[in-house]
Design a protein around this motif. Structure first.
Motif, mmCIF file in Angstrom:
data_model
loop_
_atom_site.group_PDB
_atom_site.id
_atom_site.type_symbol
_atom_site.label_atom_id
_atom_site.label_comp_id
_atom_site.label_asym_id
_atom_site.label_seq_id
_atom_site.Cartn_x
_atom_site.Cartn_y
_atom_site.Cartn_z
ATOM 1 N N THR A 114 48.004 25.414 -8.291
ATOM 2 C CA THR A 114 48.461 24.047 -7.944
ATOM 3 C C THR A 114 49.860 24.151 -7.502
ATOM 4 O O THR A 114 50.386 23.117 -6.826
ATOM 5 N N ASP A 149 41.717 29.409 -4.971
ATOM 6 C CA ASP A 149 41.993 28.389 -3.493
ATOM 7 C C ASP A 149 41.539 27.653 -3.483
ATOM 8 O O ASP A 149 42.064 26.179 -3.354
ATOM 9 N N GLU A 171 43.559 24.044 -4.631
ATOM 10 C CA GLU A 171 43.561 22.699 -3.577
ATOM 11 C C GLU A 171 43.545 22.518 -3.776
ATOM 12 O O GLU A 171 44.834 21.077 -3.488
ATOM 13 N N ASN A 172 42.837 21.653 -4.717
ATOM 14 C CA ASN A 172 42.437 20.227 -5.182
ATOM 15 C C ASN A 172 41.932 20.151 -6.421
ATOM 16 O O ASN A 172 41.190 20.619 -6.514
ATOM 17 N N SER A 181 36.275 31.154 0.827
ATOM 18 C CA SER A 181 37.529 31.405 -0.366
ATOM 19 C C SER A 181 38.192 32.833 0.384
ATOM 20 O O SER A 181 37.544 33.322 1.123
#
Length: 307
Positions: free
Chosen positions: A104, A176, A180-181, A144
């Motif tokens: 992150t 990943d 990303e979130n 991914s």
């Protein structure tokens, strides 16, 4: 030490419960047809007050034997527990917390807070029909670019939270997508061929101390080891009992539910799995869980129906 496996009978292709004794597997199902899953004998012997090894030895006197290597060569192994649900815990080791922060790009992130918090991270991982057996391929997500295996000690538990035994889990994850979130965690974790556990279930007889064990992982590529890692189980910040207690909060589970307890082995940030890789996860007391890696996609995956 009692280790049981589940396998498909080489002739009838029906599920059998086997007691793994060296290079030999004793088919307990051939002696007691109702015993196709470890929970039945584990519970029965406890109710009768019979020591597990003595009880199984008596049954084994009239049971059929098969060779372990024949089951391996025939790709006949099944997940050692016919779990309808698999759950998982995260950020239970320091190494996992560091890796999640790297994903992150945050130094003070939700992962720091959950590592220190009273409440653990728990999430749903897989339905039983989506679990890949030992030796069967795990599949990479098509969307991914950064995927890793997460080797974990797993517990099989009863509906009331008793630990029946321990096994090994591979929680295939997309770093990943999760990075990303954090809200994308379900997509990073739950997809076709994303989960395997086995090869055996080490029964809980009260004599084991998992904190004395060590877990190792080797990733092979074209016959060469491209990653090796190890972690002592004692580095787990939370106990299995604590994780189970939270899992059961307002959340009824079924007998034989499997809970992954988190990973302390994370490949470096520049590493990602490739089709053709092979992942070995080992705890000496349990065995080695091996899974090859293939390209993902629904067209390359059928729901496992061998349970």
């Amino acid at each position: 030490m009692i280790r049981t496996i589940r396998f498909l009978h080489p002739v009838t292709r029906t599920p059998h419960l086997g007691w793994l004794r060296g290079d030999e597997v004793v088919s307990l199902t051939s002696a007691v047809p109702e015993w196709t899953d470890p929970l039945a004998p584990w519970r029965a012997l406890r109710a009768l007050g019979i020591a597990a090894e003595a009880g199984l030895a008596k049954v084994a006197e009239r049971a059929l034997r098969v060779r372990w290597q024949d089951l391996v060569d025939g790709r006949l192994l099944l997940p050692p527990v016919a779990a309808e649900e698999v759950w998982a815990a995260g950020v239970t080791y320091e190494r996992s917390r560091v890796a999640r922060n790297a994903e992150t790009k945050l130094q003070e992130s939700v992962y720091d807070r959950v590592y220190e918090a009273e409440r653990p991270e728990l999430f749903f991982k897989a339905t039983g029909r989506r679990v890949v057996p030992p030796l069967a391929p795990l599949g990479l997500r098509q969307d991914s670019r950064w995927m890793v295996p997460e080797p974990e000690l797993a517990v099989a538990i009863t509906a009331s939270g008793e630990i029946v035994g321990w096994t090994l889990g591979n929680d295939l994850s997309s770093r990943d997508i999760e990075g990303e979130n954090p809200l994308y965690l379900p997509q990073a974790k739950v997809f076709a061929r994303s989960c395997s556990y086995g090869p055996a279930l080490l029964w809980n007889t009260g004599a084991q101390d998992p904190r004395s064990w060590q877990m190792e992982m080797v990733i092979w590529r074209q016959g060469q080891a491209v990653y090796r890692g190890a972690v002592p189980i004692r580095q787990m910040r939370r106990s299995a009992e604590e994780l189970i207690a939270y899992l059961l909060r307002d959340n009824p589970i079924l007998d034989g539910t499997v809970l992954f307890t988190g990973t302390g082995i994370v490949p470096p940030d520049d590493f990602t799995l490739q089709p053709g890789d092979v992942v070995d996860i080992t705890v000496d007391e349990i065995g080695t869980l091996r899974n090859p890696i293939v390209a993902g996609g629904v067209k390359n995956c059928s729901l496992h129906d061998g349970q």
